[in-house]
Scaffold this active site. Sequence first.
Site, PDB file in Angstrom:
ATOM      1  N   HIS A  61     -46.801 -30.172  36.524  1.00  0.00           N
ATOM      2  CA  HIS A  61     -46.921 -31.325  35.194  1.00  0.00           C
ATOM      3  C   HIS A  61     -47.187 -32.650  35.637  1.00  0.00           C
ATOM      4  O   HIS A  61     -48.237 -33.434  35.222  1.00  0.00           O
ATOM      5  CB  HIS A  61     -45.657 -31.304  34.321  1.00  0.00           C
ATOM      6  N   LYS A  85     -39.477 -19.743  23.416  1.00  0.00           N
ATOM      7  CA  LYS A  85     -39.136 -19.786  25.021  1.00  0.00           C
ATOM      8  C   LYS A  85     -37.931 -19.877  25.319  1.00  0.00           C
ATOM      9  O   LYS A  85     -37.108 -20.634  24.712  1.00  0.00           O
ATOM     10  CB  LYS A  85     -40.014 -20.722  25.537  1.00  0.00           C
ATOM     11  N   ARG A 134     -54.144 -23.267  35.061  1.00  0.00           N
ATOM     12  CA  ARG A 134     -53.817 -22.681  36.239  1.00  0.00           C
ATOM     13  C   ARG A 134     -54.598 -21.534  36.751  1.00  0.00           C
ATOM     14  O   ARG A 134     -54.847 -21.255  37.952  1.00  0.00           O
ATOM     15  CB  ARG A 134     -52.294 -22.388  36.319  1.00  0.00           C
ATOM     16  N   SER A 172     -42.655 -23.391  35.002  1.00  0.00           N
ATOM     17  CA  SER A 172     -41.230 -23.837  34.618  1.00  0.00           C
ATOM     18  C   SER A 172     -40.370 -22.834  34.776  1.00  0.00           C
ATOM     19  O   SER A 172     -38.964 -22.838  35.338  1.00  0.00           O
ATOM     20  CB  SER A 172     -41.176 -24.367  33.349  1.00  0.00           C
TER      21      SER A 172
HETATM   22  P1  ADP Z   1     -45.989 -24.628  27.285  1.00  0.00           P
HETATM   23  O1  ADP Z   1     -46.716 -25.783  26.796  1.00  0.00           O
HETATM   24  O2  ADP Z   1     -46.850 -23.427  27.508  1.00  0.00           O
HETATM   25  O3  ADP Z   1     -44.407 -24.555  26.982  1.00  0.00           O
HETATM   26  P2  ADP Z   1     -45.468 -25.862  29.775  1.00  0.00           P
HETATM   27  O4  ADP Z   1     -44.568 -26.942  29.152  1.00  0.00           O
HETATM   28  O5  ADP Z   1     -44.769 -25.531  31.021  1.00  0.00           O
HETATM   29  O6  ADP Z   1     -45.968 -24.712  29.011  1.00  0.00           O
HETATM   30  O7  ADP Z   1     -46.825 -26.747  30.347  1.00  0.00           O
HETATM   31  C1  ADP Z   1     -47.397 -27.519  29.575  1.00  0.00           C
HETATM   32  C2  ADP Z   1     -48.871 -27.817  30.054  1.00  0.00           C
HETATM   33  O8  ADP Z   1     -48.811 -28.156  31.250  1.00  0.00           O
HETATM   34  C3  ADP Z   1     -49.867 -26.375  29.768  1.00  0.00           C
HETATM   35  O9  ADP Z   1     -50.875 -27.029  29.394  1.00  0.00           O
HETATM   36  C4  ADP Z   1     -49.523 -26.028  31.035  1.00  0.00           C
HETATM   37  O10 ADP Z   1     -51.012 -25.167  31.185  1.00  0.00           O
HETATM   38  C5  ADP Z   1     -49.709 -26.964  32.210  1.00  0.00           C
HETATM   39  N1  ADP Z   1     -49.176 -26.608  33.242  1.00  0.00           N
HETATM   40  C6  ADP Z   1     -48.120 -26.069  33.442  1.00  0.00           C
HETATM   41  N2  ADP Z   1     -47.881 -25.708  34.898  1.00  0.00           N
HETATM   42  C7  ADP Z   1     -49.014 -26.514  35.428  1.00  0.00           C
HETATM   43  C8  ADP Z   1     -49.341 -26.747  37.000  1.00  0.00           C
HETATM   44  N3  ADP Z   1     -48.597 -25.888  37.926  1.00  0.00           N
HETATM   45  N4  ADP Z   1     -50.379 -27.334  37.230  1.00  0.00           N
HETATM   46  C9  ADP Z   1     -51.065 -27.935  36.093  1.00  0.00           C
HETATM   47  N5  ADP Z   1     -50.803 -27.803  34.808  1.00  0.00           N
HETATM   48  C10 ADP Z   1     -49.668 -26.937  34.556  1.00  0.00           C
END
Ligand code: ADP
Length: 203
Positions: A61, A85, A134, A172
């Site tokens: 992130h 989630k 990713r 996460s």
């Molecule tokens: P979600 O939005 O599906 O609940 P997350 O909070 O984990 O998932 O991720 C928020 C955003 O960050 C999403 O666009 C996800 O694709 C991106 N993201 C998550 N992990 C990574 C990573 N390792 N590298 C780059 N972007 C990421």
Amino acid sequence: TKLLDFACSEPPQNLSLWPCNGIILRKNREEGRFSAFPPERGIIVFRLIYPGSFDPPHKGHLDLIARASALADELIVAVLQNGDKAGKLSLETRCKLLKQVCAGYDNVRVRTFRGALADFFSEEKATALLRGLRSADDFGYELPMTVVNRGLKADCETLFLAASPEYSFISSSLVRELLRLQKDVSPYVPECIVPELEDLYQA
Ligand code: ADP
């Protein structure tokens, strides 16, 4: 020009204004950032919204936040209430952790939101949503959301940044699993929030 290379051709060398998908883009030559001017909406900044659960925030992130903050005038990290989630951290805690993670970026704000992302997008007068990719699996998950958001608000565009290879395997859920097992998460989580995160999971 990296973020927008796929969306528009290179501007003539001597121009800093050029049309791109109905939006006029201006390059701020000093800062190297783009600003967007869709005149009908009166928007004068290139404002990205990066939505997610961030449960918890991790280095993948942060990588996206750092890269997007260098491209946009403003970046709003929008922390959403988990729907289906199963995370442990409250909305307020995730927001607090993200504020610590983003402290070094002066054009980044952290906000919470509930309800439809497309409504939040309009309220914030944003230029586009930002999501990370990713893998091809991520793309399969993202595409319907992109289409639905545009169905709700026609101008609610989504831009994607590919994950940096060194962070592309971090999620996460992986970090949550390590925390539950009381294992070291410091390779995957920004240093400044590791102690607090470990405490939260030991409580
Ligand atoms: P979600 O939005 O599906 O609940 P997350 O909070 O984990 O998932 O991720 C928020 C955003 O960050 C999403 O666009 C996800 O694709 C991106 N993201 C998550 N992990 C990574 C990573 N390792 N590298 C780059 N972007 C990421």
